[in-house]
Design a protein around this motif. Structure first.
Motif, PDB file in Angstrom:
ATOM      1  N   ALA A 124       0.820  -1.217   0.000  1.00 52.98           N
ATOM      2  CA  ALA A 124       0.000   0.000   0.000  1.00 52.98           C
ATOM      3  C   ALA A 124       0.849   1.260   0.000  1.00 52.98           C
ATOM      4  O   ALA A 124       0.310   2.365  -0.018  1.00 52.98           O
ATOM      5  CB  ALA A 124      -0.923  -0.012   1.211  1.00 52.98           C
ATOM      6  N   GLY A 125       2.174   1.090   0.017  1.00 51.72           N
ATOM      7  CA  GLY A 125       3.060   2.246   0.004  1.00 51.72           C
ATOM      8  C   GLY A 125       3.331   2.828   1.370  1.00 51.72           C
ATOM      9  O   GLY A 125       3.931   3.898   1.480  1.00 51.72           O
ATOM     10  N   GLN A 126       2.930   2.156   2.441  1.00 47.54           N
ATOM     11  CA  GLN A 126       3.192   2.626   3.794  1.00 47.54           C
ATOM     12  C   GLN A 126       4.622   2.289   4.186  1.00 47.54           C
ATOM     13  O   GLN A 126       5.071   1.149   4.011  1.00 47.54           O
ATOM     14  CB  GLN A 126       2.206   1.986   4.777  1.00 47.54           C
ATOM     15  CG  GLN A 126       0.757   2.386   4.546  1.00 47.54           C
ATOM     16  CD  GLN A 126      -0.189   1.584   5.410  1.00 47.54           C
ATOM     17  OE1 GLN A 126      -0.228   0.349   5.351  1.00 47.54           O
ATOM     18  NE2 GLN A 126      -0.976   2.280   6.230  1.00 47.54           N
ATOM     19  N   GLU A 127       5.330   3.282   4.717  1.00 50.42           N
ATOM     20  CA  GLU A 127       6.734   3.123   5.095  1.00 50.42           C
ATOM     21  C   GLU A 127       6.840   2.899   6.603  1.00 50.42           C
ATOM     22  O   GLU A 127       6.299   3.679   7.395  1.00 50.42           O
ATOM     23  CB  GLU A 127       7.532   4.369   4.715  1.00 50.42           C
ATOM     24  CG  GLU A 127       7.517   4.687   3.223  1.00 50.42           C
ATOM     25  CD  GLU A 127       8.550   3.878   2.453  1.00 50.42           C
ATOM     26  OE1 GLU A 127       9.268   3.089   3.090  1.00 50.42           O
ATOM     27  OE2 GLU A 127       8.640   4.047   1.234  1.00 50.42           O
ATOM     28  N   TYR A 128       7.535   1.847   6.988  1.00 48.83           N
ATOM     29  CA  TYR A 128       7.706   1.524   8.404  1.00 48.83           C
ATOM     30  C   TYR A 128       9.195   1.382   8.737  1.00 48.83           C
ATOM     31  O   TYR A 128      10.011   1.065   7.873  1.00 48.83           O
ATOM     32  CB  TYR A 128       7.018   0.202   8.759  1.00 48.83           C
ATOM     33  CG  TYR A 128       5.520   0.208   8.641  1.00 48.83           C
ATOM     34  CD1 TYR A 128       4.721   0.644   9.703  1.00 48.83           C
ATOM     35  CD2 TYR A 128       4.886  -0.232   7.477  1.00 48.83           C
ATOM     36  CE1 TYR A 128       3.331   0.634   9.603  1.00 48.83           C
ATOM     37  CE2 TYR A 128       3.499  -0.232   7.370  1.00 48.83           C
ATOM     38  CZ  TYR A 128       2.735   0.201   8.432  1.00 48.83           C
ATOM     39  OH  TYR A 128       1.364   0.197   8.326  1.00 48.83           O
ATOM     40  N   LEU A 129       9.500   1.589  10.007  1.00 49.59           N
ATOM     41  CA  LEU A 129      10.776   1.166  10.572  1.00 49.59           C
ATOM     42  C   LEU A 129      10.481   0.064  11.577  1.00 49.59           C
ATOM     43  O   LEU A 129       9.614   0.221  12.440  1.00 49.59           O
ATOM     44  CB  LEU A 129      11.480   2.317  11.297  1.00 49.59           C
ATOM     45  CG  LEU A 129      12.100   3.436  10.476  1.00 49.59           C
ATOM     46  CD1 LEU A 129      12.684   4.487  11.416  1.00 49.59           C
ATOM     47  CD2 LEU A 129      13.183   2.901   9.545  1.00 49.59           C
ATOM     48  N   ARG A 130      11.198  -1.049  11.479  1.00 53.88           N
ATOM     49  CA  ARG A 130      11.092  -2.099  12.467  1.00 53.88           C
ATOM     50  C   ARG A 130      12.450  -2.215  13.158  1.00 53.88           C
ATOM     51  O   ARG A 130      13.478  -2.323  12.500  1.00 53.88           O
ATOM     52  CB  ARG A 130      10.686  -3.413  11.828  1.00 53.88           C
ATOM     53  CG  ARG A 130      10.625  -4.585  12.779  1.00 53.88           C
ATOM     54  CD  ARG A 130       9.728  -4.335  13.968  1.00 53.88           C
ATOM     55  NE  ARG A 130       8.347  -4.794  13.806  1.00 53.88           N
ATOM     56  CZ  ARG A 130       7.446  -4.715  14.781  1.00 53.88           C
ATOM     57  NH1 ARG A 130       7.761  -4.194  15.960  1.00 53.88           N
ATOM     58  NH2 ARG A 130       6.206  -5.120  14.573  1.00 53.88           N
ATOM     59  N   LEU A 131      12.442  -2.150  14.507  1.00 59.68           N
ATOM     60  CA  LEU A 131      13.672  -2.154  15.297  1.00 59.68           C
ATOM     61  C   LEU A 131      13.643  -3.293  16.312  1.00 59.68           C
ATOM     62  O   LEU A 131      12.607  -3.528  16.961  1.00 59.68           O
ATOM     63  CB  LEU A 131      13.849  -0.840  16.058  1.00 59.68           C
ATOM     64  CG  LEU A 131      14.256   0.424  15.290  1.00 59.68           C
ATOM     65  CD1 LEU A 131      13.111   0.958  14.443  1.00 59.68           C
ATOM     66  CD2 LEU A 131      14.730   1.498  16.251  1.00 59.68           C
ATOM     67  N   ASP A 272       4.506  -9.348   3.440  1.00 56.54           N
ATOM     68  CA  ASP A 272       4.102  -7.938   3.522  1.00 56.54           C
ATOM     69  C   ASP A 272       3.673  -7.505   4.916  1.00 56.54           C
ATOM     70  O   ASP A 272       3.118  -6.414   5.087  1.00 56.54           O
ATOM     71  CB  ASP A 272       2.974  -7.615   2.529  1.00 56.54           C
ATOM     72  CG  ASP A 272       3.395  -7.843   1.094  1.00 56.54           C
ATOM     73  OD1 ASP A 272       4.565  -7.554   0.771  1.00 56.54           O
ATOM     74  OD2 ASP A 272       2.569  -8.323   0.305  1.00 56.54           O
ATOM     75  N   ALA A 273       3.921  -8.306   5.940  1.00 54.06           N
ATOM     76  CA  ALA A 273       3.527  -7.959   7.304  1.00 54.06           C
ATOM     77  C   ALA A 273       4.691  -7.314   8.047  1.00 54.06           C
ATOM     78  O   ALA A 273       5.864  -7.639   7.803  1.00 54.06           O
ATOM     79  CB  ALA A 273       3.053  -9.195   8.052  1.00 54.06           C
TER      80      ALA A 273
END
Length: 607
Positions: A124-131, A272-273
């Protein structure tokens, strides 16, 4: 009558020959005999960066964000609709996008500031950071807020158990029901209406918190800190008994993949999760040398149909495990390519660096591209290492500093074609830096960095003094002079062991208005710091168009000048030596670059 040149004799022979030398664009070399160095090599190259046609003094650095209150251990860039820069220090994460003195922390109550970070974009084009960091619950940034809803199934909450620490938490929900807390903390939060949000802030003891639900409880959120943030559905990673044990993360084939601390387990999410149920992939059965997994990355290889991505794992014993495919649950879509043995990794997950399609691995044997690792036996990998030109120095550095420091990091600055090896602070404020285009090395001195990061083609590093600095900017080192030293290749100029009495050195250079450049010669493998000034003192600021005086004011630029300096001394082997001191404004740069030159000397008798 035809004129003839006068034949050379004792009276007409040249007493002081002139020999040319070139800038050491081949970089710092410690893998060759000093008496037999290539002409384009450097015996010492501190704060001079070797470019394709010159060696250039590095630019300066200055404080970008201050007041973080503890050593900065992670610089965290975010690229999205709103570009942000964060930094982790002590128990907090700060937004340092604007620079200056930081305000309130974006996240607090953390156990470690050393994070593994991965940016991820969903369809969907959503940008995330996973830390993840191996001590705290994994964090998620969605481009606007740091969200960390510890609960699962929050749309309509059910009774559940949660592992908590002795830090502050806030529970919130909508509805007419209630949540009773027991175990690590005792209390009750009662709802007041379908459209009302109620909150409870508390500090439990470390352990298991039981949340018992009665009646209608919706949009529930349990998060660290004293303030209830806007509701998000669960950001938890489930499936693993304790998600705070995840220590490294990477994005591969539309999934996020993690390593579990002190184990041989890899965990992966659904396609995509960015949260939800993770599935375990045990790797230990394919490991031949023991140890645990510490790093994870991606390698792209050419195949007959184009390019193929592979998942690369690194063990604490230096074993590289390579898989292909995207779904470990499918026999037809997952397989082991092979395992390969290298030296032990330096540090942990920051020993990997993607360089184009290749993956560089920082080990006790050197920095080895995986394309070489899969082709060579370990005994020969040092020959294929990109650190081969400084191989002896690399081995000495590792022997002195050890392999376990968290300050080891392999970083890059593509805008300036730099690969940066951050060394443990026990060795001093040093980095080994390579030109990624030419493979030439140098050393940076005076940058007391604990971690590095890129953001918007700018280079930043965190330091133990609670400051984020920007590097490769300005004409000073946070107010102090930039001090660069170049000692070129040792040369006997074909005269074998005969003494040479150096008299004059000529230098072709680029010298900025805030640069003092000194030149001389070093003799017989001993560095002699030059004191002869090549240029006059010019501390005036660069001129501005429209206010400058023609013929008087100086404009910044890259004009090439030819300068000469006295270079008295004697020895059988000579090396051109240049020192640059740069003390200018923080808002501009002052060039100090060397292209080449010549030396005038008088030949003595053979020893």
């Amino acid at each position: 009558m035809t004129r003839k040149p006068v034949p050379p004799n004792g009276r007409t022979g040249r007493v002081s020959p002139s020999k040319d030398w070139i800038a050491p664009i081949g970089g710092w070399r410690t893998d060759v005999e000093m008496a037999d160095m290539p002409k384009d090599a450097a015996f010492q190259l501190d704060n001079f960066f070797p470019e394709a046609n010159r060696v250039r003094a590095r630019y300066g650095h200055g404080a970008f964000a201050t007041g973080l209150g503890a050593p900065v251990q992670t610089v965290i860039p975010y690229v999205g609709v709103s570009n942000r820069l964060f930094a982790a220090a002590g128990s907090k994460i700060f937004d340092v996008t604007a620079g200056g003195v930081v305000g309130a922390a974006a996240v607090s109550g953390l156990s470690s500031a050393r994070w593994s970070v991965q940016q991820y974009t969903n369809p969907a084009g959503q940008e995330y950071l996973r830390l993840v960091n191996g001590l705290d619950l994994p964090l998620l940034y969605n481009g606007a807020t740091w969200t960390n809803n510890i609960l699962v199934g929050t749309a309509t909450l059910a009774t559940q158990n949660v592992a908590v620490k002795a830090i502050q938490y806030t529970l919130s929900f909508f509805g007419t029901g209630s949540v009773t807390l027991s175990g690590a903390f005792a209390g009750v939060l009662n709802g007041t209406g379908v459209g009302n949000r109620v909150t409870l802030t508390f500090t439990p003891v470390a352990g298991t918190l039981t949340l018992t639900v009665a009646g209608s409880v919706t949009n529930a959120q349990l998060e660290t800190g004293a303030v209830a943030t806007p509701y998000v559905s669960s950001t938890m990673i489930t499936g693993i008994s304790d998600s705070s044990l995840l220590i490294a993360v990477t994005a591969y084939r539309s999934r996020l993949w993690f390593i579990e601390k002190n184990s041989t387990n890899v965990w992966y999410l659904a396609t995509d999760a960015v949260s939800g149920t993770a599935t375990v992939l045990p790797v230990g059965g394919n490991m031949k040398y023991g140890g645990t997994l510490i790093a994870i990355g991606v390698w792209t290889i050419p195949v007959s149909t184009g390019l193929q991505q592979c998942l690369v794992l690194m063990s604490s014993e230096g074993e590289v495990i390579v898989y292909q495919g995207s779904d470990p649950s499918s026999v037809s879509n997952w397989g082991l390519i092979g395992t390969f043995k290298l030296g032990r990794p330096l540090g942990t997950e920051r020993c990997f660096l993607s360089v184009g399609a290749d993956l560089a691995i920082m080990t006790t044997d050197g920095i080895v591209p995986i394309t070489k690792a899969v082709q060579l036996d370990r005994g020969a990998t040092s020959l294929g290492a990109i650190t081969a030109k400084i191989g002896p120095t690399w081995r000495e550095t590792v022997a002195t500093a050890g392999t376990t420091s968290d300050e080891w990091q392999l970083a890059s600055f593509p805008a300036r074609q730099m690969a940066i090896v951050n060394l443990p602070s026990s060795l001093g404020p040093y980095q080994y830096v390579m030109n990624t285009e030419t493979g030439a090395w140098c050393r940076f001195v005076g940058l007391a960095a604990s971690c590095w990061g890129n953001w918007q083609d700018r280079l930043f590093f965190g330091a133990a003094d609670g400051t984020v600095y920007e590097a490769e900017v300005g004409a000073n080192d946070n107010g102090a002079a930039i001090d660069a030293l170049m000692v070129g290749a040792w040369n006997r100029y074909g005269e074998d062991m005969a003494s040479k009495f150096s008299k004059l050195i000529g230098v072709t250079a680029q010298i900025g208005v805030s640069t003092l450049m000194y030149a001389g010669m070093s003799f017989d493998y001993q560095t002699k710091i030059p004191t002869a000034l090549l240029s006059t003192v010019e501390n005036n600021a660069a001129a501005t168009w429209g206010s400058a005086i023609w013929g008087v004011s100086k404009f910044p630029g890259l004009s090439i000048v030819r300068k000469f300096a006295s270079a008295g001394g004697s020895g059988s082997a000579l090396a051109p030596t240049i020192r640059a001191l740069i003390s200018g404004a923080s808002g501009s740069v002052s060039e100090a670059a060397v292209i080449g030159g010549s030396v005038l000397y008088e030949k003595g008798s053979p020893i």
